[in-house]
Scaffold this motif. Structure first.
Motif, PDB file in Angstrom:
ATOM      1  N   ILE A   1       0.818  -1.212   0.000  1.00  0.00           N
ATOM      2  CA  ILE A   1       0.000   0.000   0.000  1.00  0.00           C
ATOM      3  C   ILE A   1       0.853   1.265   0.000  1.00  0.00           C
ATOM      4  N   MET A   2       1.876   1.298   0.860  1.00  0.00           N
ATOM      5  CA  MET A   2       2.665   2.515   1.062  1.00  0.00           C
ATOM      6  C   MET A   2       3.899   2.601   0.167  1.00  0.00           C
ATOM      7  N   GLY A   3       4.371   1.448  -0.305  1.00  0.00           N
ATOM      8  CA  GLY A   3       5.577   1.433  -1.128  1.00  0.00           C
ATOM      9  C   GLY A   3       6.818   1.151  -0.295  1.00  0.00           C
ATOM     10  N   ASP A   4       7.780   0.444  -0.860  1.00  0.00           N
ATOM     11  CA  ASP A   4       8.999   0.067  -0.132  1.00  0.00           C
ATOM     12  C   ASP A   4       9.804   1.280   0.311  1.00  0.00           C
ATOM     13  N   GLY A   5       9.887   2.285  -0.551  1.00  0.00           N
ATOM     14  CA  GLY A   5      10.690   3.461  -0.219  1.00  0.00           C
ATOM     15  C   GLY A   5      10.189   4.157   1.027  1.00  0.00           C
ATOM     16  N   TYR A   6       8.891   4.356   1.115  1.00  0.00           N
ATOM     17  CA  TYR A   6       8.309   5.042   2.274  1.00  0.00           C
ATOM     18  C   TYR A   6       8.483   4.213   3.538  1.00  0.00           C
ATOM     19  N   VAL A   7       8.212   2.909   3.438  1.00  0.00           N
ATOM     20  CA  VAL A   7       8.314   2.042   4.613  1.00  0.00           C
ATOM     21  C   VAL A   7       9.756   1.991   5.109  1.00  0.00           C
ATOM     22  N   ASN A   8      10.707   1.828   4.199  1.00  0.00           N
ATOM     23  CA  ASN A   8      12.120   1.766   4.605  1.00  0.00           C
ATOM     24  C   ASN A   8      12.578   3.061   5.254  1.00  0.00           C
ATOM     25  N   GLN A   9      12.162   4.186   4.704  1.00  0.00           N
ATOM     26  CA  GLN A   9      12.542   5.473   5.279  1.00  0.00           C
ATOM     27  C   GLN A   9      11.925   5.651   6.666  1.00  0.00           C
ATOM     28  N   THR A  10      10.688   5.219   6.824  1.00  0.00           N
ATOM     29  CA  THR A  10      10.018   5.339   8.124  1.00  0.00           C
ATOM     30  C   THR A  10      10.684   4.436   9.160  1.00  0.00           C
ATOM     31  N   LEU A  11      11.068   3.228   8.753  1.00  0.00           N
ATOM     32  CA  LEU A  11      11.778   2.327   9.671  1.00  0.00           C
ATOM     33  C   LEU A  11      13.099   2.953  10.118  1.00  0.00           C
ATOM     34  N   LYS A  12      13.766   3.602   9.202  1.00  0.00           N
ATOM     35  CA  LYS A  12      15.011   4.290   9.547  1.00  0.00           C
ATOM     36  C   LYS A  12      14.744   5.421  10.535  1.00  0.00           C
ATOM     37  N   ASN A  13      13.672   6.175  10.293  1.00  0.00           N
ATOM     38  CA  ASN A  13      13.320   7.274  11.198  1.00  0.00           C
ATOM     39  C   ASN A  13      12.982   6.761  12.594  1.00  0.00           C
ATOM     40  N   ILE A  14      12.304   5.614  12.652  1.00  0.00           N
ATOM     41  CA  ILE A  14      11.944   5.023  13.944  1.00  0.00           C
ATOM     42  C   ILE A  14      13.203   4.639  14.720  1.00  0.00           C
ATOM     43  N   LYS A  15      14.158   4.033  14.021  1.00  0.00           N
ATOM     44  CA  LYS A  15      15.417   3.649  14.674  1.00  0.00           C
ATOM     45  C   LYS A  15      16.177   4.870  15.202  1.00  0.00           C
ATOM     46  N   GLU A  16      16.007   5.997  14.512  1.00  0.00           N
ATOM     47  CA  GLU A  16      16.688   7.222  14.924  1.00  0.00           C
ATOM     48  C   GLU A  16      15.893   7.999  15.976  1.00  0.00           C
ATOM     49  N   GLY A  17      14.759   7.434  16.380  1.00  0.00           N
ATOM     50  CA  GLY A  17      13.990   8.039  17.465  1.00  0.00           C
ATOM     51  C   GLY A  17      12.994   9.109  17.054  1.00  0.00           C
TER      52      GLY A  17
ATOM     53  N   PRO B   1       9.768   8.910  14.653  1.00  0.00           N
ATOM     54  CA  PRO B   1       8.907   8.171  13.720  1.00  0.00           C
ATOM     55  C   PRO B   1       8.242   9.040  12.658  1.00  0.00           C
ATOM     56  N   VAL B   2       7.999  10.307  12.972  1.00  0.00           N
ATOM     57  CA  VAL B   2       7.296  11.173  12.014  1.00  0.00           C
ATOM     58  C   VAL B   2       8.248  12.187  11.380  1.00  0.00           C
TER      59      VAL B   2
ATOM     60  N   ASN C   1       5.808  -0.383  17.748  1.00  0.00           N
ATOM     61  CA  ASN C   1       5.772   0.133  19.131  1.00  0.00           C
ATOM     62  C   ASN C   1       5.967   1.655  19.219  1.00  0.00           C
ATOM     63  N   VAL C   2       5.510   2.374  18.212  1.00  0.00           N
ATOM     64  CA  VAL C   2       5.585   3.845  18.240  1.00  0.00           C
ATOM     65  C   VAL C   2       4.222   4.442  17.875  1.00  0.00           C
ATOM     66  N   PHE C   3       3.169   3.724  18.233  1.00  0.00           N
ATOM     67  CA  PHE C   3       1.821   4.158  17.852  1.00  0.00           C
ATOM     68  C   PHE C   3       1.498   5.540  18.414  1.00  0.00           C
ATOM     69  N   TRP C   4       1.739   5.742  19.714  1.00  0.00           N
ATOM     70  CA  TRP C   4       1.364   7.024  20.324  1.00  0.00           C
ATOM     71  C   TRP C   4       2.236   8.161  19.824  1.00  0.00           C
ATOM     72  N   ALA C   5       3.470   7.872  19.498  1.00  0.00           N
ATOM     73  CA  ALA C   5       4.325   8.906  18.910  1.00  0.00           C
ATOM     74  C   ALA C   5       3.775   9.326  17.550  1.00  0.00           C
ATOM     75  N   SER C   6       3.254   8.349  16.800  1.00  0.00           N
ATOM     76  CA  SER C   6       2.682   8.676  15.488  1.00  0.00           C
ATOM     77  C   SER C   6       1.381   9.469  15.649  1.00  0.00           C
ATOM     78  N   VAL C   7       0.573   9.081  16.628  1.00  0.00           N
ATOM     79  CA  VAL C   7      -0.688   9.797  16.870  1.00  0.00           C
ATOM     80  C   VAL C   7      -0.421  11.253  17.225  1.00  0.00           C
ATOM     81  N   ARG C   8       0.572  11.478  18.070  1.00  0.00           N
ATOM     82  CA  ARG C   8       0.899  12.849  18.491  1.00  0.00           C
ATOM     83  C   ARG C   8       1.278  13.730  17.315  1.00  0.00           C
ATOM     84  N   GLY C   9       1.848  13.127  16.281  1.00  0.00           N
ATOM     85  CA  GLY C   9       2.242  13.918  15.132  1.00  0.00           C
ATOM     86  C   GLY C   9       1.195  13.944  14.036  1.00  0.00           C
ATOM     87  N   ILE C  10       0.801  12.775  13.582  1.00  0.00           N
ATOM     88  CA  ILE C  10      -0.068  12.651  12.416  1.00  0.00           C
ATOM     89  C   ILE C  10      -1.422  13.327  12.621  1.00  0.00           C
TER      90      ILE C  10
END
Length: 325
Positions: A128-144, A146-147, A206-215
């Motif tokens: 649905i989202m595409g590999d590029g978006y998912v990979n970039q988001t995973l990288k952002n999550i690792k860097e603390g 998520p948004v 495990n970053v659901f609430w962090a995403s809610v706070r931003g999105i």
């Protein structure tokens, strides 16, 4: 009097009303006012003896249209834009509230489908989202952060780009109502499934609430407006499929006009969502959580009140005016 006899007795008079209100016959304001008095009496009678009947809904809608017709000149003498948002749109939303409800039902069903699909298929989010978006988001999550994707680009560049995209989606959803509502449902399905799978993806990481706070700083107005725009598209579709006592062309004209006004009323919310996404969302990780929640609930509260509460208040005020007169 039985309801069948009541309808039979007054049917011709009500049809005359429809002809006058929807432009098939011409009547001056005095004649309309005279007809209006009879209509109010019929509405009061129906509310008393057949409170749960469709006759009450029909007469109430007809009374609202008549009221708008009689006081059109008076409205035009005041601030037209203020009248549009204060009275005209809320009454149209109230009269077509079933289609707004259908849009919300479809939205929640499609969102649930997106969520459930993501739960049972680990590759669904990438589809649905595409590999590029998912990979970039995973990288952002690792860097603390998520948004962090919302920090890309300049404030104005992001705001304008996002607003234009949202306007395009909303306009497409509305116009595709001409397909009998199928195209509108398709656009709504695409976006709702994306939302459901997108939010589950953050939950899984495990970053659901962090995403809610931003999105949802901008998402409340953006998503809510999208659903209302879908409701406007469904109004067009219903006017084609169910013309009732009107010709299909006349029904389509009325449905398109009402849907267009509802769609136009979402524009301020769409612009506001774009500004929030471009200028505020990017700073959500550094905000106090109280400020996050305040923005989220205030934006949700404003748009919910305007489309879900205020139309009933305006309609009740109209009915009280009718009764008083």
């Amino acid at each position: 009097m039985r309801e069948v006899a009541f309808i039979k007795q007054n049917k011709q008079k009500w049809l005359e009303f429809e002809q006058a209100i929807f432009g098939k016959t011409k009547k001056n304001p005095d004649e309309l006012a005279s007809l209006y008095i009879h209509l109010v009496n019929d509405l009061s009678f129906a509310q008393t003896y057949y409170p749960k009947s469709k006759s009450v809904i029909y007469l109430n809608n007809l009374a609202a249209h008549t009221y708008q017709k009689i006081y059109k000149t008076k409205r035009e003498e005041t601030n037209r834009v203020a009248c549009f948002f204060k009275t005209e749109v809320p009454l149209i939303v109230y009269q077509n509230r079933r289609y707004i409800l259908y849009a919300f039902i479809l939205f929640f069903v499609f969102t649930a489908i997106g969520t459930i699909s993501a739960v049972h298929d680990s590759s669904f989010v990438r589809l649905i989202m595409g590999d590029g978006y998912v990979n970039q988001t995973l990288k952002n999550i690792k860097e603390g952060n998520p948004v962090a994707v919302y920090k890309s680009g300049s404030n104005w560049g992001s705001a304008i780009g996002i607003t234009l995209n949202n306007l395009k989606v909303g306009a497409t959803s509305f116009i595709l109502g001409i397909s009998g509502g199928v195209g509108t449902a398709w656009i709504l399905m695409q976006n709702a499934i994306m939302l459901g799978s997108f939010q589950y993806f953050f939950y899984e990481q495990n970053v659901f609430w962090a995403s809610v706070r931003g999105i949802w700083i901008h998402g409340c107005m953006e998503i809510f407006a999208m659903v209302i725009e879908a409701g406007a598209g469904l109004i067009i579709g219903a006017s084609i499929l169910f013309p009732k006592t009107f010709s299909r062309v006349e029904s389509l004209k009325t449905g398109f006009k009402n849907g267009l006004k509802i769609w136009a009323s979402t524009l301020p919310f769409t612009f506001a969502a774009g500004m929030l996404e471009g200028f505020v969302t990017r700073y959500s990780p550094d905000m106090p959580i109280i400020l996050n929640l305040f923005i989220i609930f205030s934006t949700l509260g404003v748009i919910s009140w305007y489309y879900l509460v205020y139309p009933f208040w305006v309609n009740r005020k109209l009915r009280n005016t009718i009764t008083a007169n």
